[in-house]
Write a protein that holds these residues in place. Structure first.
Motif, PDB file in Angstrom:
ATOM      1  N   ASN A   1       0.595   4.610  -6.847  1.00  0.00           N
ATOM      2  CA  ASN A   1       0.487   5.744  -7.830  1.00  0.00           C
ATOM      3  C   ASN A   1       1.313   5.831  -9.045  1.00  0.00           C
ATOM      4  N   SER A   2       2.610   5.462  -8.343  1.00  0.00           N
ATOM      5  CA  SER A   2       3.850   5.595  -9.350  1.00  0.00           C
ATOM      6  C   SER A   2       5.096   4.390  -9.119  1.00  0.00           C
ATOM      7  N   GLY A   3       5.860   4.341 -10.016  1.00  0.00           N
ATOM      8  CA  GLY A   3       6.818   3.283  -9.830  1.00  0.00           C
ATOM      9  C   GLY A   3       7.538   3.792  -8.725  1.00  0.00           C
ATOM     10  N   ALA A   4       8.070   4.860  -8.459  1.00  0.00           N
ATOM     11  CA  ALA A   4       8.793   5.068  -7.269  1.00  0.00           C
ATOM     12  C   ALA A   4       8.311   4.635  -5.967  1.00  0.00           C
ATOM     13  N   GLU A   5       6.792   4.918  -5.909  1.00  0.00           N
ATOM     14  CA  GLU A   5       6.151   4.642  -4.809  1.00  0.00           C
ATOM     15  C   GLU A   5       5.916   3.245  -4.644  1.00  0.00           C
ATOM     16  N   ALA A   6       5.877   2.311  -5.686  1.00  0.00           N
ATOM     17  CA  ALA A   6       6.018   0.945  -5.732  1.00  0.00           C
ATOM     18  C   ALA A   6       7.007   0.542  -5.034  1.00  0.00           C
ATOM     19  N   ASN A   7       8.216   0.955  -5.563  1.00  0.00           N
ATOM     20  CA  ASN A   7       9.539   0.496  -5.161  1.00  0.00           C
ATOM     21  C   ASN A   7       9.832   0.865  -3.674  1.00  0.00           C
ATOM     22  N   GLU A   8       9.316   2.223  -3.306  1.00  0.00           N
ATOM     23  CA  GLU A   8       9.541   2.448  -1.999  1.00  0.00           C
ATOM     24  C   GLU A   8       8.949   1.652  -0.731  1.00  0.00           C
TER      25      GLU A   8
ATOM     26  N   ALA B   1      21.316   0.764 -12.658  1.00  0.00           N
ATOM     27  CA  ALA B   1      19.902   0.455 -12.313  1.00  0.00           C
ATOM     28  C   ALA B   1      19.243   1.906 -12.079  1.00  0.00           C
ATOM     29  N   PHE B   2      18.058   2.078 -12.301  1.00  0.00           N
ATOM     30  CA  PHE B   2      17.150   3.086 -12.035  1.00  0.00           C
ATOM     31  C   PHE B   2      15.736   2.579 -11.480  1.00  0.00           C
ATOM     32  N   HIS B   3      15.560   3.281 -10.320  1.00  0.00           N
ATOM     33  CA  HIS B   3      14.389   2.883  -9.684  1.00  0.00           C
ATOM     34  C   HIS B   3      13.378   4.032  -9.040  1.00  0.00           C
ATOM     35  N   GLY B   4      13.770   5.225  -9.594  1.00  0.00           N
ATOM     36  CA  GLY B   4      12.803   6.285  -9.357  1.00  0.00           C
ATOM     37  C   GLY B   4      13.430   7.315  -8.299  1.00  0.00           C
ATOM     38  N   ARG B   5      12.700   8.277  -8.094  1.00  0.00           N
ATOM     39  CA  ARG B   5      13.332   9.783  -7.689  1.00  0.00           C
ATOM     40  C   ARG B   5      13.065   9.915  -6.118  1.00  0.00           C
TER      41      ARG B   5
ATOM     42  N   VAL C   1      16.138  -5.415  -8.589  1.00  0.00           N
ATOM     43  CA  VAL C   1      16.634  -5.479  -9.838  1.00  0.00           C
ATOM     44  C   VAL C   1      15.614  -5.420 -10.986  1.00  0.00           C
ATOM     45  N   GLU C   2      16.031  -4.515 -12.002  1.00  0.00           N
ATOM     46  CA  GLU C   2      15.266  -4.541 -13.141  1.00  0.00           C
ATOM     47  C   GLU C   2      15.744  -5.559 -14.007  1.00  0.00           C
ATOM     48  N   PRO C   3      15.027  -6.820 -14.259  1.00  0.00           N
ATOM     49  CA  PRO C   3      15.273  -7.945 -14.927  1.00  0.00           C
ATOM     50  C   PRO C   3      15.965  -7.534 -16.406  1.00  0.00           C
TER      51      PRO C   3
ATOM     52  N   PHE D   1      11.655  -7.414  -7.999  1.00  0.00           N
ATOM     53  CA  PHE D   1      11.974  -7.308  -9.601  1.00  0.00           C
ATOM     54  C   PHE D   1      11.126  -5.902  -9.511  1.00  0.00           C
ATOM     55  N   ASP D   2      11.929  -5.014  -9.904  1.00  0.00           N
ATOM     56  CA  ASP D   2      11.451  -3.605 -10.503  1.00  0.00           C
ATOM     57  C   ASP D   2      11.129  -3.726 -12.141  1.00  0.00           C
ATOM     58  N   GLU D   3       9.697  -4.155 -12.252  1.00  0.00           N
ATOM     59  CA  GLU D   3       9.171  -4.335 -13.539  1.00  0.00           C
ATOM     60  C   GLU D   3       8.257  -3.192 -14.151  1.00  0.00           C
ATOM     61  N   VAL D   4       8.807  -2.088 -13.351  1.00  0.00           N
ATOM     62  CA  VAL D   4       7.984  -0.850 -13.575  1.00  0.00           C
ATOM     63  C   VAL D   4       7.901  -0.465 -15.272  1.00  0.00           C
ATOM     64  N   GLN D   5       9.033  -0.827 -16.044  1.00  0.00           N
ATOM     65  CA  GLN D   5       9.277  -0.678 -17.480  1.00  0.00           C
ATOM     66  C   GLN D   5       9.060  -1.968 -18.162  1.00  0.00           C
ATOM     67  N   SER D   6       9.574  -3.071 -17.768  1.00  0.00           N
ATOM     68  CA  SER D   6       9.630  -4.414 -18.441  1.00  0.00           C
ATOM     69  C   SER D   6       8.363  -4.803 -18.095  1.00  0.00           C
TER      70      SER D   6
ATOM     71  N   ALA E   1       4.377  -0.300 -12.963  1.00  0.00           N
ATOM     72  CA  ALA E   1       3.553   0.833 -13.211  1.00  0.00           C
ATOM     73  C   ALA E   1       3.385   1.225 -14.600  1.00  0.00           C
ATOM     74  N   LYS E   2       3.978   2.400 -15.261  1.00  0.00           N
ATOM     75  CA  LYS E   2       3.896   2.498 -16.603  1.00  0.00           C
ATOM     76  C   LYS E   2       2.583   2.116 -17.480  1.00  0.00           C
ATOM     77  N   ALA E   3       2.891   1.128 -18.087  1.00  0.00           N
ATOM     78  CA  ALA E   3       2.132   0.349 -18.990  1.00  0.00           C
ATOM     79  C   ALA E   3       0.611  -0.299 -18.308  1.00  0.00           C
TER      80      ALA E   3
HETATM   81  C1  LIG Z   1      12.609   0.650 -13.978  1.00  0.00           C
HETATM   82  C2  LIG Z   1      11.881   1.755 -13.305  1.00  0.00           C
HETATM   83  N1  LIG Z   1      11.617   2.054 -12.091  1.00  0.00           N
HETATM   84  C3  LIG Z   1      10.998   2.987 -11.372  1.00  0.00           C
HETATM   85  C4  LIG Z   1      10.526   4.136 -12.128  1.00  0.00           C
HETATM   86  C5  LIG Z   1      10.081   5.232 -11.550  1.00  0.00           C
HETATM   87  O1  LIG Z   1       8.792   5.224 -11.951  1.00  0.00           O
HETATM   88  P1  LIG Z   1       8.150   6.512 -11.463  1.00  0.00           P
HETATM   89  O2  LIG Z   1       8.488   7.511 -12.630  1.00  0.00           O
HETATM   90  O3  LIG Z   1       6.540   6.243 -11.839  1.00  0.00           O
HETATM   91  O4  LIG Z   1       7.946   6.837 -10.116  1.00  0.00           O
HETATM   92  C6  LIG Z   1      11.207   4.258 -13.861  1.00  0.00           C
HETATM   93  C7  LIG Z   1      10.901   5.258 -14.587  1.00  0.00           C
HETATM   94  O5  LIG Z   1      11.133   5.495 -15.547  1.00  0.00           O
HETATM   95  C8  LIG Z   1      11.487   2.815 -14.253  1.00  0.00           C
HETATM   96  O6  LIG Z   1      11.817   2.833 -15.472  1.00  0.00           O
END
Ligand SMILES: Cc1ncc(COP(=O)(O)O)c(C=O)c1O
Length: 386
Positions: free
Chosen positions: A103-110, A131-135, A185-187, A218-223, A247-249
């Motif tokens: 459902n979300s980027g954080a859940e994918a990374n988790e 890095a930012f990977h979620g909450r 890593v976010e590339p 690779f965290d490609e949630v944004q890229s 996630a995102k797009a």
């Molecule tokens: C690179 C990256 N990873 C993870 C996340 C977390 O995604 P979400 O807010 O869908 O949990 C974000 C959100 O900005 C992000 O930019």
């Protein structure tokens, strides 16, 4: 442009610093505020609105699916879910043949971290400075600076260390060892300010992970999903991770996310190894299918490359002194604080973002952006004090 004052009576938890803008509707690359004024959206709701707003194919696909069946969980088979996963694998053009829909980027990374920790039996994860990977507990543990700012859990669920961006092979080797389960890593780092980590660094991480038997995530949630002009930054740099989060797009605003896995990691999964109620719901899958259909049939990755290059050629004006990023994940370095420039652009009817670097204005526009819109940005920037 007149700005709304926030309602003192709001019952929403006050956890977001909001832009002085109330959006009433949106179409294409344009938002309309509550006073009926138009705002050019160069931020796309944090990189989400890749197709822009009210895209006909996307809206029609969601409507059709809502009429046909709005929800069934993964406990039953649905053709739309199979199609979405197959379409994602073929879009990605990477040797990652298996998809877990969440459902979300954080859940994918988790889940990526859980798989890496479980399959290696190790307890250390290396991430990258900035890095930012979620909450959530694991995603927040590998987010740089989270423990000092907002993490809130008394301890992280595994040991974490942070590698400096662009570190040499010896520095990487000292941090990524036989006790390391994964490197995440976010590339192209998003929130840090559109920082392109580049092929040599990403390849060095891949080589070290291979040498010590760690997973590369690779965290490609944004890229991802075409934002760099390639399906994923993994394609752009020719480096294949073991796990890739998206996630995102992916859903163009319908909340959904995905984790793509290599064949060996996919083979390690059993029923109930992972789970979700809403992940892979039929509306989300219809959204994913419609997004990929539009990216391919409208040749939007070409447009990302073209408009990304056009922004770089045109927008070194006014307060902008340099540019960074890839495709339509753009960082404009400003001489003055980025927040000042962002506020002035909004006064001119242009919405842009900022980053954790206080001198970066971040642009994450819809891929349907045209040269005429970039010209508006350039002309507005040129009028601002340097
Ligand atoms: C690179 C990256 N990873 C993870 C996340 C977390 O995604 P979400 O807010 O869908 O949990 C974000 C959100 O900005 C992000 O930019």
């Amino acid at each position: 442009m007149q700005m709304p004052t926030p309602a003192a009576s709001s019952h929403l938890a006050r956890v977001f610093a909001q832009y002085p803008l109330e959006v009433a509707s949106a179409a294409g690359v344009w938002l309309t505020n509550s006073r009926g004024e138009r705002v050019l959206d160069l931020y796309g709701g944090h990189a989400v609105a890749a197709l822009g707003y009210d895209h006909p194919g996307f809206t029609a696909a969601l409507t059709r699916q809502a009429h046909s069946c709005q929800f069934q969980s993964n406990a039953v088979a649905m053709a739309v879910r199979e199609r979405a996963a197959a379409r994602l694998v073929s879009f990605a053009q990477l040797p990652l043949p298996s998809v877990f829909l969440v459902n979300s980027g954080a859940e994918a990374n988790e889940n990526a971290l859980r798989i890496a920790l479980r399959t290696t039996g190790r307890a250390h994860v290396a991430a990258i400075e900035g890095a930012f990977h979620g909450r959530t507990a694991a995603a927040g543990a590998v987010t740089f600076g989270a423990r000092e700012k907002w993490y809130g859990f008394p301890r992280t669920p595994f040991d974490v260390s942070f590698i400096p961006r662009g570190a040499a092979a010896e520095v990487i080797a000292a941090q990524v060892t036989e006790r390391t389960a994964a490197v995440i890593v976010e590339p192209v780092q998003g929130l840090a300010g559109a920082i392109d980590l580049g092929a040599p660094f990403l390849s060095a991480l891949r080589q070290r992970c291979d040498a010590v038997g760690a997973c590369l995530i690779f965290d490609e949630v944004q890229s991802g999903m075409g934002r760099t002009g390639a399906p994923f930054a993994a394609n752009l740099y020719g480096v294949t991770p073991d796990l890739l989060s998206i996630a995102k797009a992916l859903g163009n605003g319908f909340p959904c996310a995905a984790l793509m896995l290599s064949a060996p990691l996919a083979a390690s999964l059993r029923p109930e190894s992972l789970g979700t109620t809403f992940g892979g719901g039929p509306l989300a899958c219809a959204a994913i299918e419609a997004v990929i259909e539009a990216l391919e049939s409208e040749r939007l990755l070409e447009q990302v490359r073209h408009i990304g290059a056009y922004i770089r050629a045109q927008c070194l004006v006014g307060p902008v002194i340099a540019q960074q990023g890839a495709g339509l994940l753009v960082g404009l370095r400003t001489r003055r604080p980025a927040k000042e420039v962002q506020a002035e652009l909004l006064e001119c009817g242009i919405l842009a973002g900022t980053a954790s670097d206080a001198h970066i204005v971040r642009l994450l526009p819809p891929y349907i952006l045209q040269e005429e819109h970039v010209d508006m940005l350039r002309d507005a920037l040129a009028e601002l004090p340097p």
